[in-house]
Design a protein around this motif. Structure first.
Motif, PDB file in Angstrom:
ATOM      1  N   ASP A  36       0.839  -1.193   0.000  1.00 57.24           N
ATOM      2  CA  ASP A  36       0.000   0.000   0.000  1.00 57.24           C
ATOM      3  C   ASP A  36       0.881   1.253   0.000  1.00 57.24           C
ATOM      4  OD1 ASP A  36      -2.930   0.848   0.318  1.00 57.24           O
ATOM      5  OD2 ASP A  36      -1.974   1.999   1.923  1.00 57.24           O
ATOM      6  N   ALA A  37       1.883   1.238   0.870  1.00 56.28           N
ATOM      7  CA  ALA A  37       2.786   2.397   0.963  1.00 56.28           C
ATOM      8  C   ALA A  37       3.544   2.579  -0.353  1.00 56.28           C
ATOM      9  CB  ALA A  37       3.758   2.212   2.126  1.00 56.28           C
ATOM     10  N   ALA A  38       3.880   1.474  -1.004  1.00 53.53           N
ATOM     11  CA  ALA A  38       4.683   1.559  -2.226  1.00 53.53           C
ATOM     12  C   ALA A  38       3.891   2.088  -3.421  1.00 53.53           C
ATOM     13  CB  ALA A  38       5.271   0.183  -2.563  1.00 53.53           C
ATOM     14  N   HIS A  39       2.570   1.836  -3.448  1.00 49.40           N
ATOM     15  CA  HIS A  39       1.848   2.080  -4.711  1.00 49.40           C
ATOM     16  C   HIS A  39       0.532   2.830  -4.626  1.00 49.40           C
ATOM     17  CE1 HIS A  39       4.760  -0.573  -6.518  1.00 49.40           C
ATOM     18  NE2 HIS A  39       4.427  -1.550  -5.702  1.00 49.40           N
ATOM     19  N   HIS A  40       0.037   3.088  -3.423  1.00 44.33           N
ATOM     20  CA  HIS A  40      -1.325   3.626  -3.326  1.00 44.33           C
ATOM     21  C   HIS A  40      -1.304   5.006  -2.685  1.00 44.33           C
ATOM     22  CE1 HIS A  40      -5.543   3.137  -1.217  1.00 44.33           C
ATOM     23  NE2 HIS A  40      -5.592   3.990  -2.218  1.00 44.33           N
ATOM     24  N   ILE A  41      -1.859   5.976  -3.389  1.00 42.98           N
ATOM     25  CA  ILE A  41      -2.003   7.320  -2.825  1.00 42.98           C
ATOM     26  C   ILE A  41      -3.437   7.478  -2.327  1.00 42.98           C
ATOM     27  CG2 ILE A  41      -1.891   9.783  -3.322  1.00 42.98           C
ATOM     28  CD1 ILE A  41       0.421   9.275  -5.080  1.00 42.98           C
ATOM     29  N   HIS A  42      -3.595   7.702  -1.046  1.00 47.98           N
ATOM     30  CA  HIS A  42      -4.931   7.778  -0.444  1.00 47.98           C
ATOM     31  C   HIS A  42      -5.514   9.183  -0.597  1.00 47.98           C
ATOM     32  CE1 HIS A  42      -4.516   4.151   2.454  1.00 47.98           C
ATOM     33  NE2 HIS A  42      -3.487   4.118   1.634  1.00 47.98           N
ATOM     34  N   PRO A  43      -6.857   9.267  -0.622  1.00 44.64           N
ATOM     35  CA  PRO A  43      -7.498  10.579  -0.649  1.00 44.64           C
ATOM     36  C   PRO A  43      -7.292  11.339   0.668  1.00 44.64           C
ATOM     37  CG  PRO A  43      -9.097   8.797  -1.062  1.00 44.64           C
ATOM     38  CD  PRO A  43      -7.830   8.169  -0.627  1.00 44.64           C
ATOM     39  N   PHE A  44      -7.242  12.653   0.590  1.00 40.39           N
ATOM     40  CA  PHE A  44      -7.184  13.532   1.767  1.00 40.39           C
ATOM     41  C   PHE A  44      -6.218  13.010   2.823  1.00 40.39           C
ATOM     42  CE2 PHE A  44     -11.423  14.787   0.094  1.00 40.39           C
ATOM     43  CZ  PHE A  44     -11.274  16.163   0.104  1.00 40.39           C
ATOM     44  N   SER A  45      -5.004  12.649   2.417  1.00 41.55           N
ATOM     45  CA  SER A  45      -4.052  12.072   3.371  1.00 41.55           C
ATOM     46  C   SER A  45      -2.671  12.681   3.217  1.00 41.55           C
ATOM     47  CB  SER A  45      -3.934  10.550   3.149  1.00 41.55           C
ATOM     48  OG  SER A  45      -5.182   9.931   3.321  1.00 41.55           O
ATOM     49  N   ASP A  46      -1.957  12.719   4.321  1.00 39.44           N
ATOM     50  CA  ASP A  46      -0.539  13.046   4.319  1.00 39.44           C
ATOM     51  C   ASP A  46       0.191  11.723   4.116  1.00 39.44           C
ATOM     52  OD1 ASP A  46       2.125  13.288   5.099  1.00 39.44           O
ATOM     53  OD2 ASP A  46       1.691  14.684   6.735  1.00 39.44           O
ATOM     54  N   MET A  47       0.572  11.439   2.873  1.00 36.88           N
ATOM     55  CA  MET A  47       1.054  10.095   2.552  1.00 36.88           C
ATOM     56  C   MET A  47       2.368   9.748   3.235  1.00 36.88           C
ATOM     57  SD  MET A  47      -1.300   8.580   1.089  1.00 36.88           S
ATOM     58  CE  MET A  47      -0.386   7.052   1.063  1.00 36.88           C
ATOM     59  N   GLY A  48       3.216  10.750   3.414  1.00 42.56           N
ATOM     60  CA  GLY A  48       4.490  10.457   4.063  1.00 42.56           C
ATOM     61  C   GLY A  48       4.248   9.910   5.458  1.00 42.56           C
ATOM     62  N   SER A  49       3.421  10.621   6.208  1.00 41.21           N
ATOM     63  CA  SER A  49       3.213  10.184   7.582  1.00 41.21           C
ATOM     64  C   SER A  49       2.370   8.913   7.634  1.00 41.21           C
ATOM     65  CB  SER A  49       2.650  11.347   8.414  1.00 41.21           C
ATOM     66  OG  SER A  49       1.303  11.189   8.654  1.00 41.21           O
ATOM     67  N   LEU A  50       1.406   8.776   6.721  1.00 43.63           N
ATOM     68  CA  LEU A  50       0.606   7.536   6.706  1.00 43.63           C
ATOM     69  C   LEU A  50       1.492   6.329   6.389  1.00 43.63           C
ATOM     70  CD1 LEU A  50      -2.112   6.064   6.850  1.00 43.63           C
ATOM     71  CD2 LEU A  50      -2.477   6.609   4.445  1.00 43.63           C
ATOM     72  N   ASN A  51       2.368   6.475   5.428  1.00 39.30           N
ATOM     73  CA  ASN A  51       3.235   5.343   5.065  1.00 39.30           C
ATOM     74  C   ASN A  51       4.159   4.952   6.206  1.00 39.30           C
ATOM     75  OD1 ASN A  51       2.029   5.215   2.597  1.00 39.30           O
ATOM     76  ND2 ASN A  51       3.682   6.278   1.487  1.00 39.30           N
ATOM     77  N   ARG A  52       4.563   5.933   6.994  1.00 35.43           N
ATOM     78  CA  ARG A  52       5.422   5.590   8.138  1.00 35.43           C
ATOM     79  C   ARG A  52       4.646   4.835   9.215  1.00 35.43           C
ATOM     80  NH1 ARG A  52       7.721  10.315   6.312  1.00 35.43           N
ATOM     81  NH2 ARG A  52       6.389  11.654   7.572  1.00 35.43           N
ATOM     82  N   SER A  53       3.372   5.229   9.433  1.00 39.21           N
ATOM     83  CA  SER A  53       2.622   4.553  10.505  1.00 39.21           C
ATOM     84  C   SER A  53       1.902   3.308   9.986  1.00 39.21           C
ATOM     85  CB  SER A  53       1.627   5.517  11.140  1.00 39.21           C
ATOM     86  OG  SER A  53       0.730   6.002  10.169  1.00 39.21           O
TER      87      SER A  53
END
Ligand SMILES: *Cc1c(COP(=O)(O)O)cnc(C)c1O
Length: 479
Positions: A36-53
């Motif tokens: 998910d972190a490698a390939h999916h960009i989520h709506p209304f999200s801070d992807m950097g911080s989401l991918n870390r958590s």
């Protein structure tokens, strides 16, 4: 009257054993998160911080419950994203999609063609909607619904020969979707900041948010009236000959479940009629039973000219949106040549078939009536009893099965937390820990569970919300 599963056709499944669930699952949670972190960009999200958590991976659902990839059973206080009105796992909807995919998976409705599912859906919506709504235009989402609203509004005034009526008035902290038009209509500053080019001729007035914005000792009714009268002031400023429409959610959903006092909508309607301005109700959340009425404008007692529909239209099982046209608007659109708007999937047969199955369930299982007379009042009373005089609850808004809980530093003085979003996030994290989905908008906690929820499940949501809010107060050192 009590009801249990005999009136609700879904069967609560036993919680799947973690091992059995793991066997069904293709991948481990860690693998899912990495991909998910490698390939999916989520709506209304801070992807950097989401991918870390790491995201929570939701793998299945039934009734009002979700299961994540670690086997946790979570009660869904948000009906997905305000949409799963009939609850998860309804076979009627799955069967309708399966049958329709085999029979006719797709055909367009552009070139003098139509098909049974879109015909049945339109007739059913005309039956369920208030009397003057007999015509429906289809799209795939609420955002596209509001884009469609703009097209209809402008076409309407063109047919009336009033070409100068171009401005649309909307509200700060309203939400109307995230296409360019939806985002411009909405009043979310953080969205506007990232939209350098907006749709022209859209202006905003203040929202009827009593707890956060009323000054002095106005009553809620006086405040709501004053906020409605901002519409009149704005019309006079722009010139009534230049104003095409006003759009608002009957109650603001994403903005924090903001319920205006009873004086608001009648005044908005009076002003729209006085200056000959179309009144649009964005019913994307309010529609299909949320307040205990089929449509939220019925709860507030006004009659719009256009209604935007999505979310509960299909209970989110497949994407679909629509716009309902009042007879007087429909007549102008129908009798004046080409309407140059459409989407490949307008009236998609599979979506339409699912919508029909969904609406029949809502109607025939009397789900909306039950929200109005039984579970809705129970939910509202339970929340108010549980949080009366709570040290950090300033206001409880809502009707039927939707509610907003205002977190506040000093409830009696209507003093909000200086850093509201932070407090909301703390509270939401406590909810997560107890396997309750409750959304935070700034410092308001929101609930909007599936409409099939029963009283035991309501008790569970309220008990978990109480735990989370108590824990938040404790962490802040307030008691
Ligand atoms: C969700 C929502 C929309 C946008 O719908 P999408 O399907 O996300 O495009 C529009 N209006 C309101 C009131 C909504 O809550």
């Amino acid at each position: 009257m009590s009801y249990r599963t005999e009136e609700v056709a879904y069967v609560q499944p036993a919680q799947p054993a973690a091992a059995a669930q793991a066997a069904q699952q293709q991948r481990s949670t860690a693998e899912y998160r990495a991909l998910d972190a490698a390939h999916h960009i989520h709506p209304f999200s801070d992807m950097g911080s989401l991918n870390r958590s790491g995201s929570r991976v939701i793998v299945k659902a039934q009734g009002v419950y979700l299961w994540d990839s670690d086997g946790n059973k979570i009660i869904d206080g948000m009906a997905g994203l305000w949409c799963v009105n009939v609850g998860y796992g309804r076979k009627e909807l799955a069967d309708a999609a399966y049958r329709q995919m085999q029979e006719l998976p797709f055909y367009n409705t552009f070139f003098k063609t139509t098909h049974p599912p879109v015909i049945e859906l339109s007739a059913l919506l005309a039956e369920l909607a208030p009397e003057p709504f007999n015509h429906f235009f289809y799209c795939n989402s609420g955002s596209e619904g509001n884009d469609t609203v703009l097209r209809i509004v402008h076409q309407y005034w063109a047919t009336q020969g009033k070409h100068s009526k171009k401005f649309v008035i909307s509200r700060k902290n309203g939400y109307h979707g995230s296409t360019i038009a939806g985002g411009t209509l909405g009043g979310m500053g953080y969205m506007h900041e990232q939209m350098p080019s907006k749709v022209e001729n859209i202006v905003h007035i203040d929202q009827p948010y009593f707890f956060g914005e009323a000054e002095g000792n106005l009553t809620p009714e006086e405040f709501a009236l004053a906020r409605a009268q901002q519409l009149e002031a704005k019309i006079l400023e722009i010139g009534a000959d230049n104003v095409a429409a006003f759009i608002g959610e009957p109650f603001q959903g994403a903005g924090g479940v903001i319920f205006p006092a009873s004086t608001y909508w009648p005044e908005i309607q009076r002003i729209c009629r006085k200056y000959d301005i179309l009144l649009v109700a964005d019913e994307v959340i309010g529609g299909f039973g949320r307040t205990g009425e089929w449509f939220a404008h019925q709860h507030f007692g006004f009659e719009p000219d256009l209604i935007t529909l999505a979310k509960g239209l299909t209970s989110g099982y497949v994407p679909m949106g629509a716009v309902g046209l009042h007879d007087r608007v429909a007549k102008a659109i129908i009798e004046n040549g080409d309407f140059n708007h459409g989407l490949t999937y307008s009236g998609h047969p599979v979506a339409a078939a699912v919508a029909v199955a969904n609406l029949k369930l809502l109607r025939d299982d009397k789900i909306v009536e039950r929200v109005k007379t039984d579970t809705g009042p129970y939910f509202q009373k339970k929340l108010r009893d549980t949080f009366a005089n709570h040290p950090i609850i300033g206001e409880i808004s809502g009707a039927g099965l939707v509610a907003g809980l205002q977190l506040a530093e000093d409830p009696k003085a209507r003093k909000r937390f200086a850093n509201g979003g932070e407090v909301g996030t703390i509270c939401r994290d406590f909810c997560f820990n107890r396997n309750l989905i409750m959304r935070a908008t700034g410092d308001r906690m929101l609930l909007s569970p599936p409409l099939v929820i029963n009283k035991l499940e309501i008790d569970e949501i309220v008990a978990k919300a109480k735990y989370a809010i108590d824990a938040t107060a404790q962490q802040l050192g307030i008691s």
